[in-house]
Enzyme design. Structure first.
Site, PDB file in Angstrom:
ATOM      1  N   SER A  13       0.950  -1.168   0.029  1.00  0.00           N
ATOM      2  CA  SER A  13       0.003  -0.059   0.077  1.00  0.00           C
ATOM      3  C   SER A  13       0.920   1.224  -0.126  1.00  0.00           C
ATOM      4  CB  SER A  13      -1.023  -0.125   1.300  1.00  0.00           C
ATOM      5  OG  SER A  13      -0.174  -0.005   2.483  1.00  0.00           O
ATOM      6  N   SER A  14       0.179   2.452  -0.012  1.00  0.00           N
ATOM      7  CA  SER A  14       1.026   3.885  -0.105  1.00  0.00           C
ATOM      8  C   SER A  14       1.924   3.959  -1.011  1.00  0.00           C
ATOM      9  CB  SER A  14       1.651   3.852   1.391  1.00  0.00           C
ATOM     10  OG  SER A  14       0.421   4.003   1.930  1.00  0.00           O
ATOM     11  N   GLY A  18      -3.103   7.412  -5.953  1.00  0.00           N
ATOM     12  CA  GLY A  18      -3.707   8.634  -5.937  1.00  0.00           C
ATOM     13  C   GLY A  18      -3.029   9.644  -6.773  1.00  0.00           C
ATOM     14  N   ASP A 147      -6.013  -8.170  -1.307  1.00  0.00           N
ATOM     15  CA  ASP A 147      -6.742  -7.913  -0.301  1.00  0.00           C
ATOM     16  C   ASP A 147      -8.159  -8.488  -0.416  1.00  0.00           C
ATOM     17  OD1 ASP A 147      -4.723  -6.461   0.684  1.00  0.00           O
ATOM     18  OD2 ASP A 147      -5.538  -4.518   0.186  1.00  0.00           O
ATOM     19  N   LYS A 187      14.554  -6.065  -7.872  1.00  0.00           N
ATOM     20  CA  LYS A 187      13.667  -7.401  -8.183  1.00  0.00           C
ATOM     21  C   LYS A 187      12.425  -7.172  -8.656  1.00  0.00           C
ATOM     22  CE  LYS A 187      17.104 -10.000  -6.593  1.00  0.00           C
ATOM     23  NZ  LYS A 187      17.675 -10.991  -7.346  1.00  0.00           N
ATOM     24  N   CYS A 381      -9.037  26.532  11.415  1.00  0.00           N
ATOM     25  CA  CYS A 381     -10.095  25.883  12.436  1.00  0.00           C
ATOM     26  C   CYS A 381      -9.822  25.831  13.739  1.00  0.00           C
ATOM     27  CB  CYS A 381     -10.304  24.417  11.738  1.00  0.00           C
ATOM     28  SG  CYS A 381     -11.810  23.620  12.205  1.00  0.00           S
ATOM     29  N   GLY A 383      -6.788  26.064  14.848  1.00  0.00           N
ATOM     30  CA  GLY A 383      -5.984  26.894  15.023  1.00  0.00           C
ATOM     31  C   GLY A 383      -6.468  28.413  15.635  1.00  0.00           C
ATOM     32  N   HIS A 506     -11.232  25.795   6.325  1.00  0.00           N
ATOM     33  CA  HIS A 506      -9.958  25.256   5.934  1.00  0.00           C
ATOM     34  C   HIS A 506      -9.677  25.428   4.454  1.00  0.00           C
ATOM     35  CE1 HIS A 506      -9.998  21.962   9.031  1.00  0.00           C
ATOM     36  NE2 HIS A 506     -11.351  22.184   9.062  1.00  0.00           N
ATOM     37  N   GLU A 508      -6.815  25.239   3.017  1.00  0.00           N
ATOM     38  CA  GLU A 508      -5.929  24.504   2.394  1.00  0.00           C
ATOM     39  C   GLU A 508      -6.427  23.435   1.615  1.00  0.00           C
ATOM     40  OE1 GLU A 508      -7.142  22.237   6.339  1.00  0.00           O
ATOM     41  OE2 GLU A 508      -6.869  24.310   5.647  1.00  0.00           O
TER      42      GLU A 508
END
Length: 547
Positions: A13-14, A18, A147, A187, A381, A383, A506, A508
């Site tokens: 995973s990761s 995305g 999975d 590999k 928020c 913050g 937010h 961001e």
């Protein structure tokens, strides 16, 4: 008809599905195509809104109030594809819909099963984005091939490919080439096994994108092609980037991924115009002046917990042509004995969103340090809540002021539960969510935005307690952003400070590498000491002083 690209992942995973899916979307848009993007997640939660950031990372919120997987943040940063609630489906959301239909008698007495009912529901979710104005839908399948929880989604896209005309669906598999430092070798066996597992399910990938830290050899590409049944030109290298994740679309273009996609789907695919992305990377490479920004939160061990915040700061660095050095500070580790050493030397302090009482005092100390030392401060928020609590205690003289979220018995509840939240008992999807209109008064925020009305995304339950507005104004804090009905405080500022802005929303979530968010842009600008400042710097407000 709308064409479909399905992105799956294998080995671990990761891997960055995305980011890769978003980069593909960027290439297609820059070739003149209309794109929609979607993430199908195998977990049973209806959405990530109730999940711990340590397990899942940040919760990304859309304009329509949907709480989404953080990969949708990549989609918005890399493309202009509109995102709605239909762009993220989980196992929980799929089953919730099926159970509601079963209870309503829509299956007419059938035994409800994974096949066909669950897979049909998944295919219906994919179809929701297939409209006449959309050229390509890119659907990312969360999790890893193999999975158990991913199987219904993989079966659904297998069926989808069979049920649509040849050339309408393209399967891209992202996999890992494992580098063994001891032998100095890459590999391919894990990749072979991952593709083998996918083929057992009935999906033959058309293209392979191989994540690697080391360059692939031609021989290795041929080996992967032969044993994974993918044509040699369809084996694409995606090496770790040197400077910025925004290099990925450029890397994929160099290898002709857009042309391969066009060939498979029968689409006219001119060379993507990535001049704006080239300028971004060039700015990152050329920037020499460094600005250190401290981000003070309680989930600092996981980068993805504040993913959009870090990216928005990076975008602001690009806009100001400076290198950003992040100092990630755990608020649990800050106290009065070490705050000077912990935050000393930073040029800007950002306190992001959050919930609960853990680490609150460290965040309050960070807000105080920024206020007293004239360091640019951006509160997001929670913050804003920290800035309000600090100002109440140390400037307004309201001893033990707090939020009722943290201390329900505080003598000075400067932050209280929203009226609309008083009778809410369920946790998921029940906060004040999504885009809300805010009117701006004179101040740094309005100067940054260049307008007096904005829309920003929210995710919160507590708000500034209006009973304390007059007290705060008397002591030098101004309320420069209010909700449309003027009942909710959206932005607070300290005019006597070089740059001190805290917002209830937010920002961001609306920042892009090609278009830095105005608040982050001006925050980093103030931190770097660059540009013209329409508001003259005055002595930072300290306890007992009015602005």
């Amino acid at each position: 008809m709308t064409k479909h690209i399905f992105v799956t992942g294998g080995v671990v995973s990761s891997l960055g599905k995305g980011l890769t899916a978003a980069s593909i979307g960027c290439l297609l848009e820059k070739s003149g195509l209309s794109v929609r993007m979607q993430k199908l997640d195998p977990y049973i939660n209806v959405d990530p809104g109730t999940m711990n950031p340590y397990q899942h990372g940040e919760v990304y919120v859309l304009d329509d109030g949907s709480e989404m997987d953080l990969d949708l943040g990549h989609y918005e940063r890399f493309t202009d594809a509109p995102l709605t609630a239909d762009c993220n489906y989980t196992t929980g959301k799929i089953y919730q819909s099926i159970i509601a239909k079963e209870r309503a008698g829509e299956y007419l007495g059938q035994t409800v099963q994974v096949i066909p009912h669950v897979t049909d529901e998944i295919k219906a979710a994919i179809d929701k984005l297939s409209t006449p104005d959309v050229d390509v839908v890119i659907t990312e399948i969360g999790g890893t091939v193999g999975d158990i929880e991913s199987l219904p989604f993989l079966e659904a896209i297998r069926q989808y490919g069979i049920q649509h005309p040849a050339g309408d669906c393209l399967f891209i598999h992202l996999t890992l080439l494992v580098y063994l430092a001891a032998s100095g070798e890459l590999k391919t066996k894990p990749t072979q096994q991952s593709v083998g597992k996918l083929r057992e399910i009935g999906i033959q990938p058309d293209l392979l994108i191989c994540r690697t830290t080391e360059p692939m050899t031609e021989e290795m590409g041929r080996k992967i092609s032969m044993f994974c049944n993918v044509r040699p030109e369809g084996v694409i290298e995606e090496r770790d980037v040197e400077h910025s994740i925004y290099e990925v679309p450029l890397m994929l273009r160099r290898q002709g991924l857009h042309a391969l996609i066009g060939q498979h789907l029968g689409l006219s695919m001119p060379e993507p115009d990535l001049s704006d992305w080239e300028a971004i990377v060039d700015t990152v490479v050329r920037a020499t002046r460094e600005v250190e920004i401290a981000v003070v939160g309680k989930y600092m061990d996981l980068h993805d917990a504040y993913k959009s915040v870090y990216e928005a700061i990076a975008h602001a660095g690009i806009a100001n042509e400076v290198k950003i050095k992040l100092r990630k500070v755990s608020s649990d580790d800050i106290d009065t004995s070490n705050v000077d050493a912990t935050l000393g030397g930073v040029q800007g302090i950002c306190v992001p969103g959050g919930f609960g009482g853990r680490g609150i005092e460290g965040k309050v100390l960070a807000a105080k340090f920024a206020r007293e030392h004239g360091i640019p401060y951006l509160g997001l928020c929670y913050g804003l809540h920290m800035a309000v609590i600090e100002f109440a205690r140390n400037v307004c003289g309201l001893e033990d002021a707090n939020s009722t979220e943290v201390d329900p018995t505080t003598p000075h509840p400067v932050l209280s539960l929203l009226d609309a939240q008083l009778k809410v008992t369920d946790k998921g999807g029940t906060m004040r969510l999504g885009a809300q209109v805010c009117r701006l008064r004179e101040g740094r925020a309005r100067s940054a935005y260049g307008t007096d009305q904005i829309q920003e995304r929210h995710r919160h339950r507590w708000e500034f307690n209006n009973e304390y507005r007059a007290t705060f104004e008397q002591h030098g804090m101004t309320f420069t952003g209010l909700s449309l009905d003027k009942d909710l405080v959206e932005i607070v500022e300290i005019p006597g400070h070089p740059w001190y802005v805290a917002v209830q929303f937010h920002p961001e979530f609306k920042s892009k590498p090609t278009r830095a968010h105005p608040l982050f842009r001006d925050f980093v600008k103030a931190a770097s000491g660059g540009g013209d400042d329409p508001f003259p710097t005055r002595t930072p407000v300290r306890a007992g002083q009015a602005s």
